[in-house]
Design an enzyme around this catalytic site. Structure first.
Site, PDB file in Angstrom:
ATOM      1  N   LYS A   1      77.473 -30.124  90.339  1.00  0.00           N
ATOM      2  CA  LYS A   1      76.536 -30.390  91.439  1.00  0.00           C
ATOM      3  C   LYS A   1      75.687 -29.149  91.556  1.00  0.00           C
ATOM      4  CE  LYS A   1      79.508 -33.405  94.147  1.00  0.00           C
ATOM      5  NZ  LYS A   1      80.483 -33.442  95.261  1.00  0.00           N
TER       6      LYS A   1
ATOM      7  N   GLY B   1      77.038 -36.136  93.021  1.00  0.00           N
ATOM      8  CA  GLY B   1      76.020 -36.413  94.032  1.00  0.00           C
ATOM      9  C   GLY B   1      76.491 -35.949  95.394  1.00  0.00           C
TER      10      GLY B   1
ATOM     11  N   SER C   1      79.958 -43.854  93.343  1.00  0.00           N
ATOM     12  CA  SER C   1      81.068 -43.320  94.130  1.00  0.00           C
ATOM     13  C   SER C   1      81.203 -44.230  95.340  1.00  0.00           C
ATOM     14  CB  SER C   1      80.725 -41.892  94.542  1.00  0.00           C
ATOM     15  OG  SER C   1      81.675 -41.397  95.447  1.00  0.00           O
TER      16      SER C   1
ATOM     17  N   ASP D   1      88.515 -39.834  93.361  1.00  0.00           N
ATOM     18  CA  ASP D   1      88.132 -38.514  93.877  1.00  0.00           C
ATOM     19  C   ASP D   1      88.864 -38.279  95.192  1.00  0.00           C
ATOM     20  OD1 ASP D   1      86.943 -36.167  94.683  1.00  0.00           O
ATOM     21  OD2 ASP D   1      84.890 -36.950  94.732  1.00  0.00           O
TER      22      ASP D   1
ATOM     23  N   ASP E   1      85.600 -30.464  90.979  1.00  0.00           N
ATOM     24  CA  ASP E   1      84.305 -30.525  91.670  1.00  0.00           C
ATOM     25  C   ASP E   1      84.216 -29.263  92.546  1.00  0.00           C
ATOM     26  OD1 ASP E   1      82.289 -30.988  93.576  1.00  0.00           O
ATOM     27  OD2 ASP E   1      82.868 -33.024  94.057  1.00  0.00           O
TER      28      ASP E   1
ATOM     29  N   LYS F   1      83.910 -45.003  90.796  1.00  0.00           N
ATOM     30  CA  LYS F   1      84.772 -43.930  91.303  1.00  0.00           C
ATOM     31  C   LYS F   1      85.155 -44.268  92.733  1.00  0.00           C
ATOM     32  CE  LYS F   1      83.418 -39.472  93.188  1.00  0.00           C
ATOM     33  NZ  LYS F   1      82.615 -38.250  92.944  1.00  0.00           N
TER      34      LYS F   1
ATOM     35  N   GLU G   1      89.628 -36.605  90.386  1.00  0.00           N
ATOM     36  CA  GLU G   1      88.722 -35.515  90.762  1.00  0.00           C
ATOM     37  C   GLU G   1      89.286 -34.720  91.939  1.00  0.00           C
ATOM     38  OE1 GLU G   1      84.731 -36.995  91.255  1.00  0.00           O
ATOM     39  OE2 GLU G   1      84.046 -35.168  92.238  1.00  0.00           O
TER      40      GLU G   1
ATOM     41  N   LYS H   1      86.984 -43.161  96.287  1.00  0.00           N
ATOM     42  CA  LYS H   1      87.506 -42.073  97.104  1.00  0.00           C
ATOM     43  C   LYS H   1      88.942 -42.433  97.476  1.00  0.00           C
ATOM     44  CE  LYS H   1      83.883 -39.410  97.483  1.00  0.00           C
ATOM     45  NZ  LYS H   1      83.894 -38.006  97.025  1.00  0.00           N
TER      46      LYS H   1
HETATM   47  O1  OSB Z   1      83.028 -35.240  96.233  1.00  0.00           O
HETATM   48  O2  OSB Z   1      81.542 -36.164  95.048  1.00  0.00           O
HETATM   49  C1  OSB Z   1      81.955 -35.828  96.158  1.00  0.00           C
HETATM   50  C2  OSB Z   1      79.546 -37.147  98.821  1.00  0.00           C
HETATM   51  C3  OSB Z   1      79.625 -36.149  99.756  1.00  0.00           C
HETATM   52  C4  OSB Z   1      80.479 -35.102  99.538  1.00  0.00           C
HETATM   53  C5  OSB Z   1      81.257 -35.036  98.381  1.00  0.00           C
HETATM   54  C6  OSB Z   1      81.159 -36.026  97.429  1.00  0.00           C
HETATM   55  C7  OSB Z   1      80.318 -37.110  97.668  1.00  0.00           C
HETATM   56  C8  OSB Z   1      80.186 -38.243  96.759  1.00  0.00           C
HETATM   57  C9  OSB Z   1      78.877 -38.971  96.823  1.00  0.00           C
HETATM   58  O3  OSB Z   1      81.084 -38.657  96.056  1.00  0.00           O
HETATM   59  C10 OSB Z   1      78.298 -39.266  95.513  1.00  0.00           C
HETATM   60  C11 OSB Z   1      76.876 -39.748  95.663  1.00  0.00           C
HETATM   61  O4  OSB Z   1      75.997 -39.005  96.163  1.00  0.00           O
HETATM   62  O5  OSB Z   1      76.616 -40.875  95.259  1.00  0.00           O
HETATM   63 MG    MG Z   2      83.896 -34.949  94.321  1.00  0.00          MG
END
Ligand code: OSB
Ligand code: MG
Length: 372
Positions: free
Chosen positions: A262, A290, A135, A188, A238, A161, A213, A163
């Protein structure tokens, strides 16, 4: 095991690189670790609540408080045969799933050691290699993002992925697709879009994304079903999936075609497995999300990812992407083909670096069963 005492501790760890989502930027993590004690036996859990209530309503200080006042006392003195017994003991408290999940997962962690089993086996998993994606947060510039993607692809990760948020989406995806036409790519939004953006989100189709996402509100299932009817790209939920009931509602309504699991967001392994099972029944694949975990949460994510319906690369990546030094030994490592090999060792399969944990600890509190 008998829960004779519970230790809470906060450790502080700077991230190797800041992580930015549509809701903000994080430079340093404050991580709540819990330990369940039974004589010499210890089970550890990591609470994935953030520093602030921006991803969900939970945050570390709230989790600490609810564990000290309510969840800890509900577990102290109890004898557990299985982590599965924990949810009902904590059910009187509404929500606070990340706080509950930390305690429940610590119980599974201890029971695995007690039964002399690897945690993944106790959870019912079987995959011995986990497929890994990364991510990648919002960066200061497109150039910086392109450089990061190149680094992660060179390291072998199987899925990228990105953001996204309004203003950091179509242009970025366009550039990435031009440079890498055939990589597995997803995005995402962490709830950054609204009903007015349906036409905008339809434009993502030409980037051939694996998924979009959580584009809409964190608590929404219904409007995602309206969106999924008009957007050809698969939607993945998510934030909105907090229980197996949510998963069932979302899949009945057609709100998504993929689910991100998660374990903290759902509130522990028992209910995370239930979400996994619902998705499997619907023929919908899941993957492990994550929350910028330190080693305990990370190793628990590896164990969970061995269940059979984890069919897409997860956000479970190498410790060194986040930490100069992780609190486990060995660290979580990813092979050149983007996989994690699952350990045969007992319990979580990664030893704790207790000296380092002690060094990083900024507060600590132990709750004990009142001797009756
Ligand atoms: O939406 O997946 C998410 C990190 C903090 C809060 C939300 C998200 C995330 C990540 C991190 O995308 C993924 C990772 O831990 O590698
Ligand atoms: Mg997410």
């Amino acid at each position: 095991m008998k829960v004779e005492a519970i230790t809470l501790r906060e450790i502080q760890m700077p991230l190797v690189h800041f992580f930015e989502t549509s809701f903000g930027r994080t430079y340093d993590r404050r991580v709540l670790l819990v330990t369940l004690h039974d004589n010499g036996l210890e089970g550890w859990g990591e609470c994935v609540a953030g520093e602030a209530p921006f991803y969900s309503e939970e945050y570390i200080d709230g989790a600490w408080d609810v564990i000290v006042r309510y969840l800890g006392p509900a577990l102290l003195g109890k004898t557990l045969q299985s982590g599965r017994e924990v949810p009902s003991l904590l059910a009187r408290v509404r929500e606070h799933r990340m706080a509950k999940g930390a305690l429940e997962n610590a119980a599974w962690d201890a029971v695995a050691l007690e039964k002399r089993l690897p945690l993944w086996k106790l959870l019912g998993g079987g995959q011995r290699e986990i497929a890994c994606g990364v991510s990648i947060g919002i960066q200061d510039s497109h150039e910086q993002l392109m450089e990061k993607i190149a680094t992660e692809l060179a390291a072998g990760y199987q899925r990228i992925k990105l953001k996204v948020k309004p203003g950091w989406d179509v242009d970025v995806l366009e550039k990435v697709r031009v440079r890498w036409p055939s990589i597995l790519l997803s995005c995402d939004a962490n709830s950054a879009y609204t009903l007015r953006d349906f036409d905008h989100l339809k434009r993502f189709d030409r980037f051939k994304l694996l998924m979009i996402e959580q584009p809409l509100w964190n608590d929404d299932i219904y409007f995602h079903s309206r969106l999924q009817k008009v957007v050809p790209t698969a939607i993945c939920l998510d934030e909105a999936i907090r229980s197996s009931r949510d998963a069932e509602a979302a899949l009945d309504l057609g709100s998504c075609r993929i689910i991100n699991i998660k374990v903290g967001r759902i509130g522990g392994f028992t209910d995370a497995i239930a979400v996994h099972d619902v998705a499997q029944r619907f023929g919908v694949p899941v993957w492990c999300g994550g929350m910028l975990e330190a080693g305990i949460g990370r190793s628990h994510n590896v164990a969970l990812s061995t269940l059979p319906n984890f069919k897409l690369p997860g956000d479970v990546s190498a410790s060194k992407r986040y930490w100069k030094e992780d609190i486990i030994e060995p660290e979580v490592e990813v092979s050149a083909c983007g996989t994690i090999t699952v350990s045969d060792k007992l319990g979580r399969g990664y030893e704790l670096r207790e000296d380092l944990i002690e060094e990083l600890t900024v507060r600590k509190e132990t709750l004990r069963a009142s001797s009756a």
